[in-house]
Design a protein around this motif. Structure first.
Motif, PDB file in Angstrom:
ATOM      1  N   PRO B  18       0.040 -15.876 -15.564  1.00  0.00           N
ATOM      2  CA  PRO B  18      -0.652 -15.630 -14.293  1.00  0.00           C
ATOM      3  C   PRO B  18      -0.123 -16.493 -13.156  1.00  0.00           C
ATOM      4  O   PRO B  18       0.050 -16.028 -12.034  1.00  0.00           O
ATOM      5  N   ASP B  19       0.172 -17.770 -13.493  1.00  0.00           N
ATOM      6  CA  ASP B  19       0.613 -18.658 -12.414  1.00  0.00           C
ATOM      7  C   ASP B  19       1.930 -18.226 -11.801  1.00  0.00           C
ATOM      8  O   ASP B  19       2.196 -18.522 -10.638  1.00  0.00           O
ATOM      9  N   ASP B  20       2.765 -17.600 -12.616  1.00  0.00           N
ATOM     10  CA  ASP B  20       4.106 -17.273 -12.129  1.00  0.00           C
ATOM     11  C   ASP B  20       4.213 -15.854 -11.587  1.00  0.00           C
ATOM     12  O   ASP B  20       5.259 -15.457 -11.077  1.00  0.00           O
ATOM     13  N   LEU B  22       3.100 -14.125  -9.077  1.00  0.00           N
ATOM     14  CA  LEU B  22       3.468 -13.924  -7.679  1.00  0.00           C
ATOM     15  C   LEU B  22       4.906 -14.341  -7.431  1.00  0.00           C
ATOM     16  O   LEU B  22       5.689 -13.629  -6.789  1.00  0.00           O
ATOM     17  N   SER B  23       5.259 -15.502  -7.992  1.00  0.00           N
ATOM     18  CA  SER B  23       6.595 -16.024  -7.756  1.00  0.00           C
ATOM     19  C   SER B  23       7.649 -15.052  -8.265  1.00  0.00           C
ATOM     20  O   SER B  23       8.610 -14.723  -7.539  1.00  0.00           O
ATOM     21  N   ILE B  24       7.489 -14.604  -9.456  1.00  0.00           N
ATOM     22  CA  ILE B  24       8.529 -13.739 -10.032  1.00  0.00           C
ATOM     23  C   ILE B  24       8.634 -12.437  -9.248  1.00  0.00           C
ATOM     24  O   ILE B  24       9.732 -11.966  -8.914  1.00  0.00           O
ATOM     25  N   SER B  26       7.810 -11.844  -6.232  1.00  0.00           N
ATOM     26  CA  SER B  26       8.409 -12.098  -4.910  1.00  0.00           C
ATOM     27  C   SER B  26       9.904 -12.293  -5.046  1.00  0.00           C
ATOM     28  O   SER B  26      10.695 -11.766  -4.226  1.00  0.00           O
ATOM     29  N   ASP B  27      10.300 -13.061  -6.054  1.00  0.00           N
ATOM     30  CA  ASP B  27      11.734 -13.294  -6.257  1.00  0.00           C
ATOM     31  C   ASP B  27      12.473 -11.981  -6.460  1.00  0.00           C
ATOM     32  O   ASP B  27      13.535 -11.730  -5.877  1.00  0.00           O
ATOM     33  N   SER B  55      13.449  -9.188 -18.684  1.00  0.00           N
ATOM     34  CA  SER B  55      12.599 -10.353 -18.482  1.00  0.00           C
ATOM     35  C   SER B  55      11.403 -10.373 -19.407  1.00  0.00           C
ATOM     36  O   SER B  55      10.804 -11.438 -19.652  1.00  0.00           O
ATOM     37  N   LEU B  59       9.509 -13.822 -21.065  1.00  0.00           N
ATOM     38  CA  LEU B  59       8.236 -14.151 -20.448  1.00  0.00           C
ATOM     39  C   LEU B  59       7.101 -14.124 -21.464  1.00  0.00           C
ATOM     40  O   LEU B  59       6.235 -15.009 -21.493  1.00  0.00           O
ATOM     41  N   SER B  62       7.315 -17.121 -23.632  1.00  0.00           N
ATOM     42  CA  SER B  62       6.831 -18.294 -22.909  1.00  0.00           C
ATOM     43  C   SER B  62       5.317 -18.323 -22.889  1.00  0.00           C
ATOM     44  O   SER B  62       4.692 -19.362 -23.091  1.00  0.00           O
ATOM     45  N   ILE B  66       2.844 -21.203 -24.525  1.00  0.00           N
ATOM     46  CA  ILE B  66       1.863 -21.899 -23.680  1.00  0.00           C
ATOM     47  C   ILE B  66       0.482 -21.792 -24.319  1.00  0.00           C
ATOM     48  O   ILE B  66      -0.260 -22.778 -24.423  1.00  0.00           O
TER      49      ILE B  66
END
Lengths: 109, 921
Positions: B18-20, B22-24, B26-27, B55, B59, B62, B66
């Motif tokens: 969840p934390d990533d 948006l980042s991914i 957007s990237d 990906s 992912l 990972s 976690i």
């Protein structure tokens, strides 16, 4: 770096990319750096997975950029090497250098 | 068209943490847009799609790692939380050693008692035979009919050898159908070397396929095989592992040794497996197994193998899988009825009984269950008693924990006020209770092990060998642990919940001296239950003790003081017919001269030995086809004198009743009443229904008092006594051949003051008569009688132990409650005394409160005790289950004990210094 905690190959590339990029970088930039330098198309998911692993080892850290002004918008992650990460990188690369010393890749015939 | 396809965006967003997310995304968008500018939208879309797909695996991996780390961390935290609680709890428990000790002891008694009883139930009732796949074993017949029967049985459980061979082919569904002697008899083991000492072993005759049916392998040598059971086969024997270890020193060279069994040459061919004690759980299991075919040679007097109508074998077989045992019953029943009609000479009466003859097929997973059936009701009763004690113990524990909870109200209040979550407090207390419970369970295990050993020692008292291993099985251990944890959880929760509900302000204001209504009422209810249960247990104990006393103190009809009984070794059967009279006379003469002996006699069985011989008889004045059954015994001269049986009329059996004298008999009073009513039996004739023709009846010459021989609870059976040397004559005047009833099995001695060497002296004298004669098991008559009541004694003793424990616990509970009430009302008492109340008045107030609780408990307990007495009625002797005197004594006992328990805190209350009470807070 703890004994036995060798960096994996891709981890090394990610950290080197971060080092090249200097200050903070988004995951996209890291990916592009690796892709351009190695000539192989790195996968964004792999980059993020590696960054998560490195962060768990306290070798990189992220900062959150300003939250995007959309509903449910989370901040975007921006990564940089930690001092420990820089030390680890230096050590790993010098080890690699020492291992490689005096070796030349055989020319394909 | 978008450079980043929707599907790709969705894929990546779903796979990423969840934390990533948006980042991914957007990237990817950025890079897709850049590529679109460079190479066109289509290429960008293709590239994005590929990136997204590739990906997903990293992912997801990972994310999984976690999650794993998080779980590990979380469970570490929970674990450390519990450890912290446990540490705190242990420290608290150490600070109040008295409280802890009482709790642990209470639980240990409750759990230990239950575990001990459960161990026994597991070993005696539930434990299957130590053979492969015991659930395949089935037995023909469901009653305990031991040991030799002639005639019809109704439910056939014993079978003659002829009947066994007849039934075998009718049930091919049994892979193997084996037969074995129903009881165990002694055999004399000798050696070819005449100087080597011989010894007696318990032996059992078994069919050739017995060990094959059980699928056992030998510990040494080999086991009995079908070939050994042929009529002409050489005699072999297999030793039990226990006998091999204890009597033969586990020497491997025992296998192949030539020995003699009752004088007949035989070879020991092997040793049975270690845990195998036979197919029946009994004290004194067999030491040696012998093939059936040898029985006539070893027991020439009995020759049961050849007696078509003598049923002496039990039958067990291994059923092939998938067969329903019940379906075999009709076929077996029909076969038995056919056999009976063809083989046995039946009277008219018996002809009518033939359709009633049947065979039941029951599981033999636990072997033959005669002892189990005898002991099972007692064990169930014990379970109930132990369960009651556990309940009381739990009630006590709950009370103690509640008190402790009350005592901590101030501390709890402060912590709650500072923000501690109530669930945290409750959890802490729960851990404390669980720790107490586990400690109690551990202590209980020790109690259980000792208790189980003690119980087994009592049940098998007098046995040379105890085949039960009293150590608890894993099942039992699990039961104990589960019981303790359950107890701790249930009774730790209530105080924890109540305590965490306390209002902090309220608690702090009154200095923790007032208790909430709810807690107090629960405690009083618990105490009432404890008192009630204690009353029930004490009352039951009283009933059982009274019953046992009645059983033992009753008049059995003969004299016990100064009397001894012993058993003859079976070698006595070697005396030839023409030497019988001389040998018996010689025996009595010599034994009379042994130091200290006043009187000597022998018989088939002695009083209260548990044995009984009965037959169908004919009686003068009764129709020949009436089914008349009576018990009988053969006795030597001086028998009635030696055993202290009074001769009421006429004469006893004496020296004139030799083989050529007229046939005589002596009857007991019950016999006379039953068959002759008010008429005089002297001079009348009786005989065995099975004898035909010739001079076959006995003239009654005397009447003796009723003596109990087998059953202590019922009046003596109608019995007649015959001399050893007399035998019905055939019509031609020739005497019938000797039968085994003419050899005594029991020896009775009357001795004034018996020297310790009595047994040895007797054996020496007997050896002088004939080297092969010997006796074993010389006991006092008192012991023989007492041994009869082992089970009752066990139950009564255990009931008293449980009753005592219950009483103690109830008193502890009352003491605690009263002490706590006094502590709680200290200030109030101080005030009262300050304004003029006298010390006796205070004492009375406190005691009245205590007795109020007691009365409530007694009121609950009295009807329960009466109901329990009704349940016990069938096991009681000479006392009614609802005997008011026993209940009254129990009530008084409880009241006195409780009074003492309440007196201590009451006295403390009356000696409170009012100044101190008012000052202290």
């Amino acid at each position: 770096m703890a004994k036995g905690d060798l960096l994996g190959e891709f981890e090394l590339y990610v950290m080197l990319a971060l080092a090249h990029l200097g200050s903070e970088a988004y995951g996209a930039a890291i990916r592009r750096e690796i892709a351009q330098r190695t000539g192989r198309d790195a996968v964004i998911g792999a980059v993020y997975a590696t960054l998560a692993r490195l962060e768990a080892k306290h070798l990189v850290r992220h900062a959150l950029s300003d939250p995007v002004p959309v509903p449910g918008g989370r901040a975007r992650k921006c990564f940089r090497l930690t001092p420990a990460g820089e030390r680890a990188l230096a050590e790993s690369t010098s080890m690699l250098g020492r291992m490689m010393k005096g070796w030349r890749p055989r020319q394909a015939e | 068209m978008r450079p980043l396809p929707l599907l790709a965006r969705w894929l990546v967003a779903a796979a990423a943490p969840p934390d990533d997310r948006l980042s991914i995304v957007s990237d990817l968008e950025d890079e897709a847009a850049a590529m679109a500018r460079e190479a066109g939208v289509a290429a960008a879309r293709r590239w994005s799609a590929m990136q997204a797909m590739r990906s997903v695996p990293p992912l997801l991996a990972s994310r999984l790692s976690i999650a794993a780390t998080a779980t590990r961390r979380a469970s570490m935290q929970i674990w450390q939380g519990w450890r912290a609680d446990a540490r705190v709890a242990l420290r608290r428990l150490r600070q109040t050693p008295g409280f802890t000790a009482v709790c642990v002891a209470t639980l240990a008694l409750g759990i230990g008692g239950n575990t001990a009883v459960f161990t026994l139930i597991d070993r005696v009732i539930l434990e299957p035979l130590p053979v492969p796949r015991p659930s395949e074993l089935y037995r023909l017949g469901d009653t305990d009919a031991c040991c030799v029967n002639t005639g019809l049985e109704g439910s056939f459980s014993l079978f003659s050898y002829d009947l066994y061979r007849y039934l075998q082919p009718t049930v091919p569904e049994f892979r193997d159908l084996a037969a074995f002697q129903a009881n165990v008899r002694t055999v004399l083991l000798g050696y070819p070397d005449p100087d080597a000492a011989s010894e007696t072993l318990e032996s059992q005759y078994v069919s050739g396929n017995y060990f094959q049916m059980l699928e056992l392998g030998p510990a040494a040598g080999r086991l009995i095989q079908p070939a050994d059971d042929a009529p002409a086969a050489a005699a072999v024997a297999v030793l039990s592992h226990r006998a091999w270890s204890q009597r033969f020193g586990a020497r491997p060279d025992v296998v192949g040794t030539a020995v003699t069994l009752n004088g007949v040459p035989a070879t020991i061919v092997g040793v049975a497996p270690r845990d195998f004690y036979g197919e029946t759980l009994r004290p004194n299991p067999p030491d040696v197994w012998i093939p059936l075919s040898n029985e006539p040679r070893l027991q020439p007097m009995a020759r049961l193998l050849e007696a078509k109508s003598s049923h002496w074998l039990y039958i067990i077989g291994r059923l092939k899988p998938g067969v329903d045992a019940a379906s075999l019953q009709p076929r077996l029943t029909a076969a038995v009825q056919r056999w009976v009609t063809a083989t046995v000479t039946l009277s008219n009466q018996e002809q009518q009984d033939v359709p009633r003859q049947h065979v039941a097929v029951v599981s033999a997973r636990t072997g033959v269950s005669s002892m189990r059936d005898a002991v099972a009701p007692s064990l169930r009763l014990l379970q109930l008693l132990a369960g009651a004690v556990l309940l009381i113990a739990c009630a006590n524990l709950a009370n103690l924990l509640l008190v402790r909870g009350m005592g901590r109200r101030v501390e709890t209040a402060v912590r709650v006020a500072l923000g501690a979550p109530r669930s945290r407090l409750a959890a802490e207390w729960l851990v404390e209770s669980l720790l107490l419970a586990l400690a109690g369970g551990a202590a209980g295990m020790a109690v259980a092990v000792l208790g189980a050993r003690a119980i087994i020692a009592i049940v098998f008292r007098g046995a040379a060998v105890i085949p039960i291993d009293p150590s608890p099985s894993p099942l039992v251990l699990g039961f104990a642990v589960a019981a303790s944890l359950l107890t701790g959880a249930v009774f730790g929760c209530a105080p924890a919940w109540i305590g965490s509900r306390s209002d902090p302000v309220d608690a702090m204001r009154s200095g923790g001296r007032t208790t909430s209504e709810r807690g107090s009422r629960l405690r009083r209810a618990l105490l009432a239950v404890q008192v009630a249960l204690s009353l029930v247990l004490v009352s039951c104990a009283g009933l059982l003790a009274r019953s046992l006393a009645n059983l033992q103190a009753q008049d059995f009809g003969f004299r016990v003081e100064g009397r001894y009984a012993a058993a003859f070794a079976p070698s006595i059967g070697v005396i030839p017919a023409d030497r019988l009279a001389a040998t018996y006379a010689d025996m009595q003469q010599r034994l009379l001269h042994v130091g200290g002996v006043r009187n000597v006699a022998f018989s088939l069985y002695s009083p209260m030995s548990g044995d009984n011989w009965s037959s169908l008889i004919t009686v003068d004045g009764h129709r020949p086809d009436e089914r008349l059954m009576a018990s009988w015994n053969r006795v030597s001269p001086r028998y009635f004198d030696t055993t202290g049986t009074p001769v009421v009329r006429g004469r006893a059996i004496d020296e004139r009743d030799g083989p050529d004298a007229p046939l005589v008999a002596v009857v007991n009073q019950r016999f006379a009443r039953t068959f002759f009513g008010n008429d005089d039996p002297i001079g009348r004739h009786i005989g065995f229904a099975s004898s035909q023709g010739g001079d076959r009846t006995f003239a009654i010459v005397g009447i003796v008092g009723d003596v109990k021989y087998q059953n202590a609870r019922e009046p003596a059976y109608p019995t007649f006594f015959l001399p050893f040397l007399q035998r019905p004559r055939a019509a031609s005047g020739a005497a019938a051949p000797l039968d085994r009833s003419q050899f005594p099995q029991a020896l009775e001695i009357e001795a004034a003051a018996a020297p310790a060497s009595l047994a040895g002296d007797l054996r020496r004298e007997l050896a002088r008569v004939d080297r092969r004669l010997t006796i074993r098991q010389l006991v006092t008559m008192q012991d023989q009688v007492s041994g009869h009541f082992n089970a009752e004694r066990l139950i009564a003793r255990l009931a008293m132990v449980f009753g005592g424990v219950a009483l103690l616990l109830a008193c502890l509970g009352l003491y605690g409650l009263t002490a706590h009430a006094v502590a709680r009302r200290t200030r109030e008492i101080g005030i009262r005394m300050a304004i003029g109340a006298s010390r006796p008045a205070i004492l009375e107030t406190v005691l009245r409160g205590a007795f109020g609780h007691l009365a409530l408990g007694l009121a609950l307990g009295a009807p329960a005790a009466l109901a329990a007495g009704r349940l016990l009625q069938s096991t009681l002797f000479g006392v009614s289950g609802q005997d008011p005197s026993v209940l009254a004594v129990a009530v008084v006992l409880l009241a006195v004990a409780a009074g003492v328990a309440a007196l201590l805190p009451a006295r403390r209350a009356s000696s409170i210094d009012p100044v101190q009470a008012l000052r202290g807070d």
